[in-house]
Write a protein that holds these residues in place. Structure first.
Motif, short mmCIF file in Angstrom:
data_model
loop_
_atom_site.label_atom_id
_atom_site.label_comp_id
_atom_site.label_asym_id
_atom_site.label_seq_id
_atom_site.Cartn_x
_atom_site.Cartn_y
_atom_site.Cartn_z
N PRO A 130 0.81 -1.22 0.00
CA PRO A 130 0.00 0.00 0.00
C PRO A 130 0.85 1.27 0.00
O PRO A 130 1.92 1.32 0.61
CB PRO A 130 -0.79 -0.12 1.31
N HIS A 210 -11.25 2.25 -0.29
CA HIS A 210 -10.01 1.70 -0.84
C HIS A 210 -9.86 2.10 -2.31
O HIS A 210 -10.82 2.02 -3.10
CB HIS A 210 -10.02 0.19 -0.71
N THR A 246 -12.14 4.93 -5.88
CA THR A 246 -12.43 4.24 -4.63
C THR A 246 -13.45 3.14 -4.91
O THR A 246 -14.14 3.16 -5.95
CB THR A 246 -13.03 5.21 -3.59
N ASP A 270 -14.48 -4.34 7.15
CA ASP A 270 -13.38 -4.51 6.21
C ASP A 270 -12.77 -5.89 6.36
O ASP A 270 -12.74 -6.47 7.45
CB ASP A 270 -12.32 -3.45 6.48
N ASN A 274 -6.68 -5.26 4.26
CA ASN A 274 -7.14 -4.70 2.98
C ASN A 274 -6.38 -3.41 2.72
O ASN A 274 -6.68 -2.36 3.30
CB ASN A 274 -8.65 -4.45 3.05
N ASP A 275 -5.39 -3.46 1.85
CA ASP A 275 -4.54 -2.30 1.59
C ASP A 275 -5.38 -1.12 1.09
O ASP A 275 -6.23 -1.29 0.21
CB ASP A 275 -3.48 -2.65 0.55
N LEU A 276 -5.10 0.06 1.62
CA LEU A 276 -5.96 1.20 1.33
C LEU A 276 -5.78 1.72 -0.09
O LEU A 276 -6.75 2.11 -0.74
CB LEU A 276 -5.66 2.34 2.32
N ARG A 277 -4.55 1.69 -0.61
CA ARG A 277 -4.32 2.30 -1.92
C ARG A 277 -3.11 1.67 -2.59
O ARG A 277 -2.09 1.44 -1.96
CB ARG A 277 -4.08 3.81 -1.75
#
Length: 342
Positions: A130, A210, A246, A270, A274-277
């Motif tokens: 991320p 995300h 997103t 979530d 779970n990687d945000l970006r």
């Protein structure tokens, strides 16, 4: 290029690439090696079986004897075969490591012995991990956070080590999230589309914040062909150029296209890790190989949704039983004289 071996060529991205490369005049033979696990189906290749220069082999990339025999007969290898679903990797990490790491080593070993001219290893932006800001370049460190991404990062390093140690002409491609027709309905876009077409609700993790970059599969395949033809051995090429959205924004687009409203959306906690970006720079492949994506997201999503609307026979059995493999059918009828080997 002459003779090209495509592993995982009955999968989503692989089948699009096979159809593309079959049209090249300088390609005399294309062989697909695919294990036909739950996400690989000969139906994905469809009309490709009408090409006399296509041969399909039902087999696994960890079968060293089979891989050795096939690599010996080809001048180039394009390696798509992989376990690829993040959620599945939480529960069957060993399968991901076996296929993605050991399978890549098996292929690279055969490529070393038989002196292939080109070897393209297909990977993912998830290996960078991320990024809250900025974008990863090909020289950035790999920081995978989930078993799937870790297995792909390891396979990248294995492939590149065979270039550095044995001079195998390996190039690695890393693309952002692909979308388009033929994708298995476990992935978010076909999952949401097929549920909305049936009037069923869809779920967003957390508040849908995300961020992912969405790249049409045909743009990715065009870039992979550029790397196959002109990539510098030992180099990595990021393949981007899609649209950052997103999860909530993507859902809004799919609701609009499918004629649904936000009442169809529910929110769930979530998922783990779970990687945000994710984000990548892709100027290298643009500047050095002339890559330029041609599909815009809006029309690409409309085209994709329309394919699922017109082909319920392709995805309905998978949506009902997502872990069951699709039987290999129709191949003998299309090309009885050659091409399908169990």
């Amino acid at each position: 290029m002459d003779k090209v071996l495509v592993t995982g060529g009955a999968g989503f991205i692989g089948s699009h690439f096979v159809k593309r490369i079959l049209q090249a005049d300088d390609v005399a033979q294309v062989t697909v090696l695919d294990a036909l696990t739950y996400a690989g189906h000969t139906e994905n290749l469809g009309e490709a079986f009408l090409y006399p220069k296509l041969t399909f082999i039902h087999g696994n990339i960890v079968d060293a004897d089979l891989v050795d025999q096939l690599v010996q007969q080809h001048t180039s290898v394009v390696h798509f075969a992989a376990e690829s679903h993040v959620d599945r990797s939480f529960f069957t990490a060993g399968t991901f490591l076996t296929t993605n790491v050991l399978g890549t080593q098996t292929l690279a070993d055969a490529a070393m012995r038989h002196g292939v001219q080109r070897f393209v290893h297909v990977s993912t932006d998830e290996v960078y991990g991320p990024l809250l800001e900025g974008a990863a370049t090909e020289d950035d460190p790999l920081r995978p956070t989930v078993p799937y991404a870790a297995s792909k990062a390891a396979s990248d390093l294995v492939a590149l080590s065979y270039h550095r140690t044995y001079d195998v002409p390996v190039c690695v491609t890393r693309s952002s999230n692909n979308y388009g027709p033929y994708q298995h309905p476990e992935k978010i876009i076909p999952l949401f589309v097929t549920r909305l077409l049936r009037g069923q609700p869809v779920t967003l993790h957390d508040r849908g914040q995300h961020v992912r970059n969405w790249l049409h599969v045909e743009d990715n395949c065009a870039a992979i062909e550029l790397v196959l033809r002109g990539g510098v051995p030992g180099e990595v090429y990021n393949i981007g150029g899609g649209t950052d959205l997103t999860g909530r924004d993507l859902t809004g687009e799919l609701l609009r296209i499918c004629g649904a409203d936000w009442d169809a959306v529910t929110y769930v906690p979530d998922r783990r890790c779970n990687d945000l970006r994710y984000a990548m720079e892709w100027t290298k492949i643009a500047d050095e190989l002339g890559y330029k994506p041609t599909h815009d997201l809006e029309s690409g999503l409309v085209e994709t949704a329309d394919w699922y609307r017109r082909n319920p026979d392709r995805w309905a059995p998978l949506a009902r039983s997502p872990h069951a493999p699709m039987p290999a059918v129709h191949v003998a009828a299309l090309r009885p004289e050659r091409g399908y080997v169990h």
